[in-house]
Scaffold this active site. Structure first.
Site, PDB file in Angstrom:
ATOM      1  N   TRP A 103       0.458   7.178  -4.919  1.00  0.00           N
ATOM      2  CA  TRP A 103      -0.498   6.123  -4.633  1.00  0.00           C
ATOM      3  C   TRP A 103      -0.081   5.027  -3.536  1.00  0.00           C
ATOM      4  O   TRP A 103      -1.012   4.921  -2.546  1.00  0.00           O
ATOM      5  CB  TRP A 103      -1.140   5.748  -5.780  1.00  0.00           C
ATOM      6  N   ASP A 173      -1.068  -3.259  -6.316  1.00  0.00           N
ATOM      7  CA  ASP A 173      -1.911  -2.318  -7.235  1.00  0.00           C
ATOM      8  C   ASP A 173      -1.567  -2.044  -8.639  1.00  0.00           C
ATOM      9  O   ASP A 173      -0.618  -1.534  -8.875  1.00  0.00           O
ATOM     10  CB  ASP A 173      -1.795  -1.069  -6.326  1.00  0.00           C
ATOM     11  N   LYS A 197      -8.291   2.857 -16.566  1.00  0.00           N
ATOM     12  CA  LYS A 197      -6.986   3.196 -17.425  1.00  0.00           C
ATOM     13  C   LYS A 197      -6.994   2.372 -18.550  1.00  0.00           C
ATOM     14  O   LYS A 197      -7.148   2.263 -19.773  1.00  0.00           O
ATOM     15  CB  LYS A 197      -5.758   3.334 -16.586  1.00  0.00           C
TER      16      LYS A 197
HETATM   17  C1  PLP Z   1      -1.607   3.341  -9.502  1.00  0.00           C
HETATM   18  C2  PLP Z   1      -3.033   4.057  -8.853  1.00  0.00           C
HETATM   19  N1  PLP Z   1      -3.470   3.480  -7.784  1.00  0.00           N
HETATM   20  C3  PLP Z   1      -4.719   3.979  -7.246  1.00  0.00           C
HETATM   21  C4  PLP Z   1      -5.257   4.816  -7.890  1.00  0.00           C
HETATM   22  C5  PLP Z   1      -6.818   5.357  -7.331  1.00  0.00           C
HETATM   23  O1  PLP Z   1      -7.843   4.848  -7.997  1.00  0.00           O
HETATM   24  P1  PLP Z   1      -9.240   5.397  -7.674  1.00  0.00           P
HETATM   25  O2  PLP Z   1      -9.309   6.649  -8.191  1.00  0.00           O
HETATM   26  O3  PLP Z   1     -10.000   4.314  -8.494  1.00  0.00           O
HETATM   27  O4  PLP Z   1      -9.490   5.030  -6.248  1.00  0.00           O
HETATM   28  C6  PLP Z   1      -4.733   5.488  -9.006  1.00  0.00           C
HETATM   29  C7  PLP Z   1      -5.417   6.518  -9.775  1.00  0.00           C
HETATM   30  O5  PLP Z   1      -5.054   7.040 -10.830  1.00  0.00           O
HETATM   31  C8  PLP Z   1      -3.619   4.952  -9.496  1.00  0.00           C
HETATM   32  O6  PLP Z   1      -3.052   5.441 -10.577  1.00  0.00           O
END
Ligand code: PLP
Length: 361
Positions: A103, A173, A197
Site C-alpha cells: 500500500w 494511511d 476495516k
Molecule cells: C493500508 C491500506 N491502505 C490502502 C488501502 C486501499 O484502500 P481502498 O481499497 O479503500 O482504496 C488498503 C486496502 O486494503 C489498505 O489496507
C-alpha cells in the site's frame, strides 16, 4: 436462525453484530421519518445531524481538537494516495515516503506521477518483514510531508511508534488500524482511512487534517479534488456517501460503548496476544512472517510447512465456520485479520481450530 461465521476477512470485513442489528431495525423507518436513511436527502435535518455527530465522535474518540477538519470522502484510500501530493506538493518540494509494503508503495507511485518523490526508508529488500526503527527514516529539507502506513494489511506489520518529524507534516494511511488502540493522533497533520476495516462499510473514507497543514493546501485545483471544498462544506458540497457516514457513526458509538479506544485496545491486545502465543508455541508449524517488534495487532500473517497444508487449512477453517484466512494473493500463506469487530471469543475459537489442525497434520 441466521447463520453467522467467524469473519476474518481483510476488508471489507466483520462489523459489530450489534451495529448490524441497529441498521436492520432502522432500515425501513429511520427514527419515525417513514423512510430509510438511504432514501432521505443529504440536506435533511436527520442527515445533517448524523454528519455533525459523526464528526464530533471522530474528534472525541481520536482525541482531536477543533483544529482538525474531519472529512468524509469517496474513492477509497487509493484516491488519497493521489490527493495528498496533488494538494500539498509545492514547487521544488518532494513527498517523502516510508515504503513498508504494497500500500505505501502504491502511494509513492502516485506521488511520482504528480511530482517529486523521495524514498525515506524501504524494507522491500527484506521482504517487507518489518517497519523501520525511527532513526532509519530520513527525509530531505524540501519534503512537503512524510507519508507512513501505520498498519501494513498485506504484510502483517505495524508501527508501534511514530517519528518526530518536527516541521515536516506527518501523513498517515491508517486504513487498517484506525481506532484500534490509543496514541497521540495529534502527531499527524493528515490521517486517512478507508472505512471498510474498522469503521464500517466501503464507500466512505475518513480524512482528518490539521489546520496548519490545511493552510498549505494548494489553490486552484478542481473543486472535487481539493480538500478545501470538503472542509468548507462539511463534506456536503455534493452528495456524500450517506449510508457509509451513518454506518460509521453507529460503529463509533459502539466503540464508545466498549470503553473508547482504551477499552478497544485492551480487547485487541488480548486477541493478538493469544494468537501470537499460539503461533510462537509451535513455530515449527506456524511460522510468523513479520519480525516480532513489527508484528501487527490487526493482520496476523503466517506460513505453514508447505502450500498444500495452507490450502487444506483454509478449506478446513471454512468448513469449521472460520472464513477469510487466505493470505493476500501477492504473498500467499495465511492471514488472520482480527479487526475491532472480531471478538476475543472468535479468536479463542480460531486458536482452538489451529491446535486441532496442527495435531492432525
Ligand atoms: C493500508 C491500506 N491502505 C490502502 C488501502 C486501499 O484502500 P481502498 O481499497 O479503500 O482504496 C488498503 C486496502 O486494503 C489498505 O489496507
Amino acid at each position: 436462525m441466521t447463520k453467522r461465521v467467524i469473519n476474518l476477512n481483510p476488508g471489507p470485513s466483520a462489523v459489530p453484530l450489534e451495529v448490524l442489528k441497529i441498521v436492520q431495525e432502522e432500515l425501513l423507518d429511520y427514527r419515525g421519518t417513514g423512510m430509510s436513511i438511504l432514501e432521505s436527502s443529504h440536506r435533511s435535518p436527520e442527515f445533517e445531524e448524523i454528519n455533525d455527530q459523526t464528526i464530533a465522535l471522530v474528534r472525541e474518540l481520536l482525541g482531536l481538537g477543533e483544529n482538525y477538519h474531519v472529512l468524509f470522502m469517496t474513492g477509497g484510500a487509493s484516491t488519497q494516495f493521489a490527493l495528498v501530493p496533488m494538494n500539498f506538493l509545492g514547487p521544488g518540494q518532494v513527498g517523502a515516503y516510508v515504503d513498508t509494503g504494497e500500500w505505501p508503495s502504491k502511494a509513492l507511485k502516485e506521488c511520482k506521477l504528480l511530482g517529486g518523490a523521495h524514498l525515506a526508508f524501504s524494507s522491500k529488500a527484506e521482504g517487507y518483514r518489518r517497519v523501520p526503527k525511527m532513526n532509519e527514516i530520513k527525509w530531505p529539507e524540501n519534503a512537503a510531508y512524510l507519508h507512513v502506513c501505520s498498519n501494513n494489511t498485506i504484510e502483517g506489520t505495524q508501527f508501534h511508534e511514530f517519528p518526530d518529524t518536527g516541521k515536516v507534516p506527518l501523513v498517515c494511511d491508517m486504513s487498517s488500524d484506525i481506532a484500534s488502540r490509543r496514541f497521540d493522533f495529534t502527531k499527524f497533520a493528515l490521517i486517512f482511512a478507508g472505512a471498510q476495516k474498522n469503521l464500517g462499510p466501503s464507500g466512505v473514507t475518513l480524512v482528518a487534517i490539521r489546520d496548519d497543514f490545511m493552510a498549505r493546501c494548494k489553490e486552484g485545483l478542481p473543486t472535487m479534488f481539493t480538500y478545501r471544498t470538503y472542509a468548507k462544506e462539511k463534506s456536503l458540497y455534493n452528495t456524500p456517501p450517506v449510508f457509509g457516514v451513518y454506518f460509521m457513526k453507529l460503529v463509533l458509538e459502539w466503540i464508545k460503548r466498549q470503553g473508547g479506544l482504551a477499552g478497544i485496545e485492551k480487547i485487541n491486545r488480548a486477541k493478538q496476544d493469544l494468537l501470537y502465543r499460539t503461533i510462537d508455541s509451535h513455530a515449527e508449524f506456524y511460522r510468523g512472517t513479520a519480525e516480532k517488534e513489527s508484528r501487527s495487532w490487526m493482520n496476523v500473517t503466517v506460513r505453514l510447512p508447505n502450500e498444500d497444508l495452507e490450502k487444506k487449512f483454509i478449506k478446513e477453517a471454512k468448513a469449521g465456520g472460520i472464513v477469510g484466512v487466505k493470505g493476500h494473493r501477492s504473498v500467499g500463506g495465511i492471514r488472520f485479520s482480527i479487526y475491532n469487530a472480531v471478538t476475543l471469543e472468535d479468536v479463542q475459537k480460531t486458536v482452538e481450530f489451529m491446535e486441532r489442525f496442527r495435531k492432525a497434520n
